[in-house]
Design a protein around this motif. Structure first.
Motif, PDB file in Angstrom:
ATOM      1  N   ASP A 177       0.848  -1.191   0.000  1.00  0.00           N
ATOM      2  CA  ASP A 177       0.000   0.000   0.000  1.00  0.00           C
ATOM      3  C   ASP A 177       0.883   1.241   0.000  1.00  0.00           C
ATOM      4  OD1 ASP A 177      -2.598  -1.116   0.042  1.00  0.00           O
ATOM      5  OD2 ASP A 177      -2.395  -1.552   2.186  1.00  0.00           O
ATOM      6  N   SER A 178       0.391   2.314  -0.625  1.00  0.00           N
ATOM      7  CA  SER A 178       1.135   3.572  -0.679  1.00  0.00           C
ATOM      8  C   SER A 178       0.288   4.703  -0.123  1.00  0.00           C
ATOM      9  CB  SER A 178       1.552   3.892  -2.116  1.00  0.00           C
ATOM     10  OG  SER A 178       2.462   2.921  -2.600  1.00  0.00           O
ATOM     11  N   PHE A 179       0.957   5.669   0.534  1.00  0.00           N
ATOM     12  CA  PHE A 179       0.282   6.778   1.186  1.00  0.00           C
ATOM     13  C   PHE A 179       1.077   8.059   0.942  1.00  0.00           C
ATOM     14  CE2 PHE A 179       0.034   2.838   3.538  1.00  0.00           C
ATOM     15  CZ  PHE A 179      -1.332   2.627   3.652  1.00  0.00           C
ATOM     16  N   GLN A 180       0.369   9.174   0.765  1.00  0.00           N
ATOM     17  CA  GLN A 180       1.036  10.453   0.568  1.00  0.00           C
ATOM     18  C   GLN A 180       1.357  11.081   1.918  1.00  0.00           C
ATOM     19  OE1 GLN A 180       2.098  12.136  -2.399  1.00  0.00           O
ATOM     20  NE2 GLN A 180       3.186  13.149  -0.723  1.00  0.00           N
ATOM     21  N   SER A 181       2.627  11.438   2.114  1.00  0.00           N
ATOM     22  CA  SER A 181       3.058  12.053   3.366  1.00  0.00           C
ATOM     23  C   SER A 181       2.992  13.570   3.273  1.00  0.00           C
ATOM     24  CB  SER A 181       4.494  11.630   3.696  1.00  0.00           C
ATOM     25  OG  SER A 181       5.000  12.354   4.803  1.00  0.00           O
TER      26      SER A 181
END
Length: 233
Positions: A192-196
């Protein structure tokens, strides 16, 4: 120097709060109507004001120097350095429905669900992830059309729940230094990828899925948030 970033604004607020107690307070002699003002008293008032202005000017200069130092430190750190070792409150919610199978089974049938959960998650400096106190609850129901086209409702809902912890070291994380996108590979399998955010205090993922999966139409929306837990002094 133009303070136009969220980081600069937060640094300014912190620095002002820290330095506010250092500002000089000026005490002067007050005169009432008809009272003679001596040269010594008037000169003492001017001296007190001048001393206060000079002291405040020095405090402001120190404040600006502190802001510049903090900004310089921020600009020279990487996302990896800002995030590594941080602990976050992780929360997620999702809604979905599953339609008729393309094979013709489950005609005029819709299954729907909603759920969510949360955990405490640490992105360790060695690239592994520790997840504690994780729990999730999901509610599922269904409805269908009868042959006359009327909707039949089934008010019964099935509830499923789960809880877990992951201290195995098989879940890993990394961050793209150009985009600030954090990628977590759960137990070496699912990614999974998330914007920081710029300072690494918040990760977000919001999205929708509309696809045929296992011969059935799936439509899903989800929201995922990581909020950093402040380090206690």
């Amino acid at each position: 120097m133009k303070l136009n970033t969220l980081f600069s604004a937060s640094v300014l607020g912190l620095a002002i709060a820290t330095a506010s107690t250092a500002m000089a307070e000026v005490s002067v002699t007050s005169f009432t109507a008809g009272q003679a003002a001596t040269a010594a008293s008037v000169n003492a008032n001017f001296t007190a004001v001048a001393d206060g202005v000079n002291a405040n000017e020095a405090a402001i200069a120190a404040l600006l120097a502190r802001i510049e130092t903090l900004e310089a430190e921020h600009e020279t750190t990487t996302y990896q350095q800002r995030i590594a070792g941080s602990t976050y409150n992780l929360s997620w919610t999702y809604h979905a429905y599953f339609g008729q199978e393309s094979s013709g089974n489950m005609t005029n049938y819709i299954r729907f669900l909603m759920g969510g959960g949360g955990s405490t998650i640490t992105l360790n400096a060695n690239g592994t992830v520790t997840e504690l106190n994780a729990s999730e609850e999901e509610h599922e129901g269904s409805t269908y059309l009868d042959v006359s086209g009327d909707i039949n409702y089934n008010n019964s809902m099935q509830t499923n729940s789960d809880s877990w912890e992951d201290t195995s070291g098989t879940t890993t994380w990394s961050v793209n230094e150009t985009t600030g996108v954090v990628t977590i590979v759960w137990e070496g399998v699912e990614e999974d990828s998330f914007q920081s955010s710029e300072d690494g205090s918040l990760f977000v993922r919001q999205g929708t899925v509309n696809e045929i999966k296992d011969d059935q139409r799936n439509v899903e929306s989800h929201n995922v948030y990581f909020v950093r837990i402040p380090t206690q002094p």
